[in-house]
Design a protein around this motif. Structure first.
Motif, PDB file in Angstrom:
ATOM      1  N   ILE A 232       0.859  -1.205   0.000  1.00  0.00           N
ATOM      2  CA  ILE A 232       0.000   0.000   0.000  1.00  0.00           C
ATOM      3  C   ILE A 232       0.891   1.249   0.000  1.00  0.00           C
ATOM      4  N   ALA A 233       1.981   1.185   0.768  1.00  0.00           N
ATOM      5  CA  ALA A 233       2.916   2.328   0.813  1.00  0.00           C
ATOM      6  C   ALA A 233       3.443   2.622  -0.590  1.00  0.00           C
ATOM      7  N   GLU A 234       3.744   1.561  -1.326  1.00  0.00           N
ATOM      8  CA  GLU A 234       4.252   1.722  -2.698  1.00  0.00           C
ATOM      9  C   GLU A 234       3.217   2.464  -3.564  1.00  0.00           C
ATOM     10  N   LYS A 235       1.938   2.133  -3.320  1.00  0.00           N
ATOM     11  CA  LYS A 235       0.878   2.753  -4.127  1.00  0.00           C
ATOM     12  C   LYS A 235       0.632   4.217  -3.729  1.00  0.00           C
ATOM     13  N   ILE A 236       0.789   4.523  -2.449  1.00  0.00           N
ATOM     14  CA  ILE A 236       0.398   5.885  -2.020  1.00  0.00           C
ATOM     15  C   ILE A 236       1.545   6.893  -2.054  1.00  0.00           C
ATOM     16  N   LYS A 237       2.755   6.397  -2.231  1.00  0.00           N
ATOM     17  CA  LYS A 237       3.898   7.323  -2.130  1.00  0.00           C
ATOM     18  C   LYS A 237       3.878   8.421  -3.206  1.00  0.00           C
ATOM     19  N   LYS A 238       3.083   8.192  -4.262  1.00  0.00           N
ATOM     20  CA  LYS A 238       3.033   9.199  -5.348  1.00  0.00           C
ATOM     21  C   LYS A 238       2.158  10.411  -4.992  1.00  0.00           C
ATOM     22  N   PHE A 239       1.315  10.273  -3.957  1.00  0.00           N
ATOM     23  CA  PHE A 239       0.436  11.398  -3.604  1.00  0.00           C
ATOM     24  C   PHE A 239       1.169  12.416  -2.731  1.00  0.00           C
ATOM     25  N   ASN A 240       0.740  13.661  -2.874  1.00  0.00           N
ATOM     26  CA  ASN A 240       1.335  14.708  -2.032  1.00  0.00           C
ATOM     27  C   ASN A 240       0.434  15.149  -0.895  1.00  0.00           C
ATOM     28  N   ASN A 241      -0.858  14.815  -1.002  1.00  0.00           N
ATOM     29  CA  ASN A 241      -1.821  15.287  -0.015  1.00  0.00           C
ATOM     30  C   ASN A 241      -2.724  14.160   0.459  1.00  0.00           C
ATOM     31  N   PHE A 242      -2.956  14.133   1.764  1.00  0.00           N
ATOM     32  CA  PHE A 242      -3.738  13.049   2.360  1.00  0.00           C
ATOM     33  C   PHE A 242      -4.734  13.584   3.376  1.00  0.00           C
ATOM     34  N   TYR A 243      -5.926  12.986   3.395  1.00  0.00           N
ATOM     35  CA  TYR A 243      -6.815  13.135   4.546  1.00  0.00           C
ATOM     36  C   TYR A 243      -6.825  11.797   5.279  1.00  0.00           C
ATOM     37  N   PHE A 244      -6.934  11.881   6.584  1.00  0.00           N
ATOM     38  CA  PHE A 244      -7.158  10.685   7.397  1.00  0.00           C
ATOM     39  C   PHE A 244      -8.499  10.911   8.084  1.00  0.00           C
ATOM     40  N   LEU A 245      -9.448  10.027   7.839  1.00  0.00           N
ATOM     41  CA  LEU A 245     -10.784  10.232   8.390  1.00  0.00           C
ATOM     42  C   LEU A 245     -11.255   9.036   9.217  1.00  0.00           C
ATOM     43  N   GLY A 246     -11.897   9.346  10.326  1.00  0.00           N
ATOM     44  CA  GLY A 246     -12.488   8.312  11.176  1.00  0.00           C
ATOM     45  C   GLY A 246     -13.406   8.990  12.170  1.00  0.00           C
ATOM     46  N   ARG A 247     -14.225   8.218  12.839  1.00  0.00           N
ATOM     47  CA  ARG A 247     -15.135   8.798  13.839  1.00  0.00           C
ATOM     48  C   ARG A 247     -14.789   8.301  15.231  1.00  0.00           C
ATOM     49  N   LYS A 248     -14.977   9.155  16.202  1.00  0.00           N
ATOM     50  CA  LYS A 248     -14.791   8.861  17.627  1.00  0.00           C
ATOM     51  C   LYS A 248     -13.408   8.226  17.858  1.00  0.00           C
ATOM     52  N   PHE A 249     -13.343   6.990  18.336  1.00  0.00           N
ATOM     53  CA  PHE A 249     -12.018   6.411  18.631  1.00  0.00           C
ATOM     54  C   PHE A 249     -11.127   6.428  17.386  1.00  0.00           C
ATOM     55  N   GLU A 250     -11.774   6.221  16.245  1.00  0.00           N
ATOM     56  CA  GLU A 250     -10.965   6.161  15.015  1.00  0.00           C
ATOM     57  C   GLU A 250     -10.570   7.545  14.513  1.00  0.00           C
ATOM     58  N   TYR A 251     -11.183   8.574  15.080  1.00  0.00           N
ATOM     59  CA  TYR A 251     -10.679   9.927  14.810  1.00  0.00           C
ATOM     60  C   TYR A 251      -9.304  10.072  15.466  1.00  0.00           C
ATOM     61  N   VAL A 252      -9.161   9.455  16.630  1.00  0.00           N
ATOM     62  CA  VAL A 252      -7.854   9.471  17.310  1.00  0.00           C
ATOM     63  C   VAL A 252      -6.823   8.756  16.434  1.00  0.00           C
ATOM     64  N   THR A 253      -7.223   7.603  15.895  1.00  0.00           N
ATOM     65  CA  THR A 253      -6.327   6.878  14.977  1.00  0.00           C
ATOM     66  C   THR A 253      -5.967   7.762  13.790  1.00  0.00           C
ATOM     67  N   ALA A 254      -6.970   8.469  13.271  1.00  0.00           N
ATOM     68  CA  ALA A 254      -6.744   9.326  12.102  1.00  0.00           C
ATOM     69  C   ALA A 254      -5.699  10.394  12.419  1.00  0.00           C
ATOM     70  N   LEU A 255      -5.841  11.012  13.605  1.00  0.00           N
ATOM     71  CA  LEU A 255      -4.879  12.055  14.003  1.00  0.00           C
ATOM     72  C   LEU A 255      -3.468  11.473  14.064  1.00  0.00           C
ATOM     73  N   GLU A 256      -3.353  10.305  14.671  1.00  0.00           N
ATOM     74  CA  GLU A 256      -2.045   9.683  14.827  1.00  0.00           C
ATOM     75  C   GLU A 256      -1.457   9.302  13.459  1.00  0.00           C
ATOM     76  N   GLY A 257      -2.300   8.768  12.572  1.00  0.00           N
ATOM     77  CA  GLY A 257      -1.829   8.363  11.240  1.00  0.00           C
ATOM     78  C   GLY A 257      -1.315   9.562  10.455  1.00  0.00           C
ATOM     79  N   ALA A 258      -2.060  10.676  10.530  1.00  0.00           N
ATOM     80  CA  ALA A 258      -1.670  11.876   9.773  1.00  0.00           C
ATOM     81  C   ALA A 258      -0.379  12.463  10.340  1.00  0.00           C
ATOM     82  N   LEU A 259      -0.271  12.484  11.662  1.00  0.00           N
ATOM     83  CA  LEU A 259       0.938  13.039  12.277  1.00  0.00           C
ATOM     84  C   LEU A 259       2.172  12.221  11.882  1.00  0.00           C
TER      85      LEU A 259
END
Ligand code: G6P
Length: 605
Positions: free
Chosen positions: A458-485
């Motif tokens: 998956i990393a190989e596929k996404i490395k070409k992008f320059n911009n990302f959103y990480f989205l999730g709700r409630k507990f997974e919003y926390v995951t989203a924050l951590e993933g983006a950071l």
């Protein structure tokens, strides 16, 4: 930020200092320097760049001194160049100083010293201390001059101070920046943290603010500038394993530390869960039971990833306990007029235990008589000595700048604490089932980590992008924050996290075929809601990367996680995002363990 190491003993100081500097690299730095003193001669080497380069320069030289100091500098005052690299000296080049922290009144002190004809060689704040001592030496002995000079310093510091004319004499001093003493056989070490010393000793003295330690001819004495007298030293043991501070067979500390996530959870759970009785036991809280019963409000506080652990805590405590809970960023909380009172419980979260903003936020809250718990990973660190009770995480040393396994251990303590506080309270959550799931959780993470090649693809596929959103709700919003950071920190890719429901209120405007959106959407009570957001992104030709336990083929990339109970999904989704950031950064050729501009232990404000 800035690492300090000092040695006085019988061994050659050079390898000890160089090895120490290498172990301190993780704190973040841009230049480094060492000073070695023997009976006859002293040697000073400075380098803008890596410790490895400094070691290379020294390796063929015959340097035999038994006293040494080393410093990794993370520039604050003065550019990144050799003249600003520590150690710094007085006019005569005899008194030396290395420093971590900031001398806030350096400008006035420097002006005053310049008026007295002192000549400065650097643009640093640090150098003033050497000249100040030199000035006082005109009328008093070395020790007195040092104490008098330290009393003039406003700001934060961990200093090593000495004289080229005294090959058996070294002084350490601390205020707000970390400094510890390591006691070996006929040898004494000073360092910013225990990591570089584990090889030599497990006996440490954690200096308090305003402590000054004088080391002379193999003996030491601690003088407190606060008490104006000498203090009895308190020796503590840290039994961290030496192999834990090496990369072992891994290419990077970060990968090793992600792989240690299941162990970090297990080690943190083991002393606190009685699986037979299906009960949580916090020996640490035995004496605080009455206090805890009176609590009406909980505030989590931390920085970066530790703050996200606090946010997880907020959502979890709201679910399990009928309390008002806030999660706050330390650097904001410390300047706010937060309505703390004696019925507020402050939970301070920090891997290093040295983050200055978190220390200051805690100090401010303590003025209002708040009861505080610490979820901290480094035993003996500053925060552990400031909180009322420590609920240590047992993640072991974490050396990659970006925090990974410590987060899982912090969340583990938070779940255990919620269950502990929920005892005898009515709660809709299946407490016994949660306790039981702690047994399976590390195994489920192991399974994810074994499938690292899927994440690498998956990393190989996404490395070409320059911009990302990480989205999730409630507990997974926390995951989203951590993933983006993490993606920002180590892959240097622009990534933002939003609660999935918020995406429609602005962020979606950026979505097109060049944009990547990572959805964290486990098959839980919020699944359908987040799924709608996912469809909305797809409808706008956005590229969707999905992490879920419910199979989905019609997306740009998909990773299947095992199933667990709702509160535990972040324990499974976070390791996926840690590995995703790691592999993406690796494929982009980034410097993973020590990303540019970042520091592990942020000891300046
Ligand atoms: C730095 C690190 C982060 C960490 C944060 C808080 O910014 O790069 O990884 O989360 O500090 O550190 P602490 O030691 O207080 O957890």
């Amino acid at each position: 930020m800035c690492g300090i190491i000092g040695y006085v003993g019988k061994e050659r100081a050079v390898p000890i200092i160089l090895n120490g500097l290498e172990k301190l690299e993780y704190r973040g730095y841009d230049s480094c320097g060492i000073l070695i003193i023997s009976d006859k001669k002293s040697f000073i080497f400075k380098k803008v760049g890596k410790v490895k380069e400094l070691a290379e320069e020294i390796k063929d030289k015959k340097i035999d001194g038994n006293l040494g100091v080393g410093h990794t500098r993370w520039a604050t005052h003065g550019g990144v160049d050799e003249k600003n690299t520590h150690p710094h000296f007085d006019c005569e080049n005899k008194i030396f100083v290395v420093h971590n922290g900031i001398i806030e009144n350096f400008f006035e002190l420097k002006k005053d010293l310049e008026n007295k004809n002192h000549k400065f060689n650097s643009d640093t704040d640090t150098e003033v201390l050497a000249h100040l001592i030199e000035e006082y030496l005109k009328e008093m002995q070395f020790k007195e001059a040092v104490l008098k000079a330290l009393k003039q310093i406003k700001g934060t510091y961990a200093f090593l101070i000495g004289s080229l004319e005294k090959p058996n004499f070294l002084i350490g001093a601390r205020k707000s920046s970390p400094l510890i003493l390591g006691l070996g056989e006929n040898e004494i070490f000073l360092a910013s943290d225990p990591t570089p010393l584990l090889k030599y000793t497990n006996k440490f003295i954690f200096l308090d603010d305003y402590d000054v330690v004088f080391i002379e001819d193999g003996e030491f004495e601690i003088y407190s500038l606060l008490l104006n007298k000498t203090k009895e030293p308190k020796i503590e043991e840290i039994n961290w394993n030496v192999t834990e501070v090496s990369t072992s067979d891994y290419e990077h500390y970060m990968l090793k530390e992600i792989k240690e996530e299941p162990r970090a959870i297990l080690q943190t759970v083991a002393p606190r869960v009685n699986f037979l009785k299906k009960e949580i036991e916090f020996e640490e809280l035995e004496k605080s039971k009455d206090k805890l019963k009176k609590i009406e409000k909980v505030v989590f506080v931390g920085c970066g990833t530790a703050y996200y652990a606090g946010l997880y805590g907020k959502y979890l405590f709201e679910d399990i306990l009928n309390l008002q809970v806030d999660a706050e960023i330390s650097s904001e909380l410390r300047y706010r007029n937060y309505p703390f009172n004696s019925k507020t419980l402050l939970i301070v979260i920090s891997q290093s235990g040295e983050t200055i903003d978190t220390i200051e936020a805690l100090k401010k809250a303590k003025e209002k008589k708040v009861f505080s718990l610490g979820i901290i990973n480094v035993p003996g660190s500053s925060l552990t000595r400031l909180v009322d009770v420590n609920l240590l995480t047992f993640a072991g040393p974490e050396l990659a700048v970006a925090s990974t396994k410590a987060l899982l251990a912090q969340m583990t303590v938070i779940v255990l604490l919620a269950l502990y506080l929920a005892k005898n309270k009515k709660t809709a959550l299946p407490i016994e089932k949660i306790i039981y799931e702690f047994k399976d959780l590390p195994l489920k993470i192991e399974e994810i980590l074994r499938r690292e090649n899927e994440i690498e693809k998956i990393a190989e596929k996404i490395k070409k992008f320059n911009n990302f959103y990480f989205l999730g709700r409630k507990f997974e919003y926390v995951t989203a924050l951590e993933g983006a950071l993490k993606l920002k920190e180590i892959a240097y890719l622009h990534a933002e996290a939003y609660p999935a429901g918020e995406m429609k209120h602005g962020p979606i405007a950026l979505v097109d075929e060049n944009f990547a959106t990572i959805f964290i959407n486990p098959y839980n009570s919020l699944f359908e809601k987040t799924k709608s957001n996912l469809e909305e992104i797809k409808a706008r030709k956005g590229n969707v990367i999905l992490i879920s336990d419910k199979e989905e083929n019609d997306v740009f990339a998909f990773f299947k996680i095992p199933t667990t109970i709702e509160i535990f999904y972040p324990f499974l989704t976070i390791p996926v995002l840690h590995l995703l950031a790691y592999f993406t950064a690796k494929k982009l050729g980034r410097e993973i363990d020590r990303p540019r501009n970042l520091a592990k232990s942020v000891t300046v404000e």
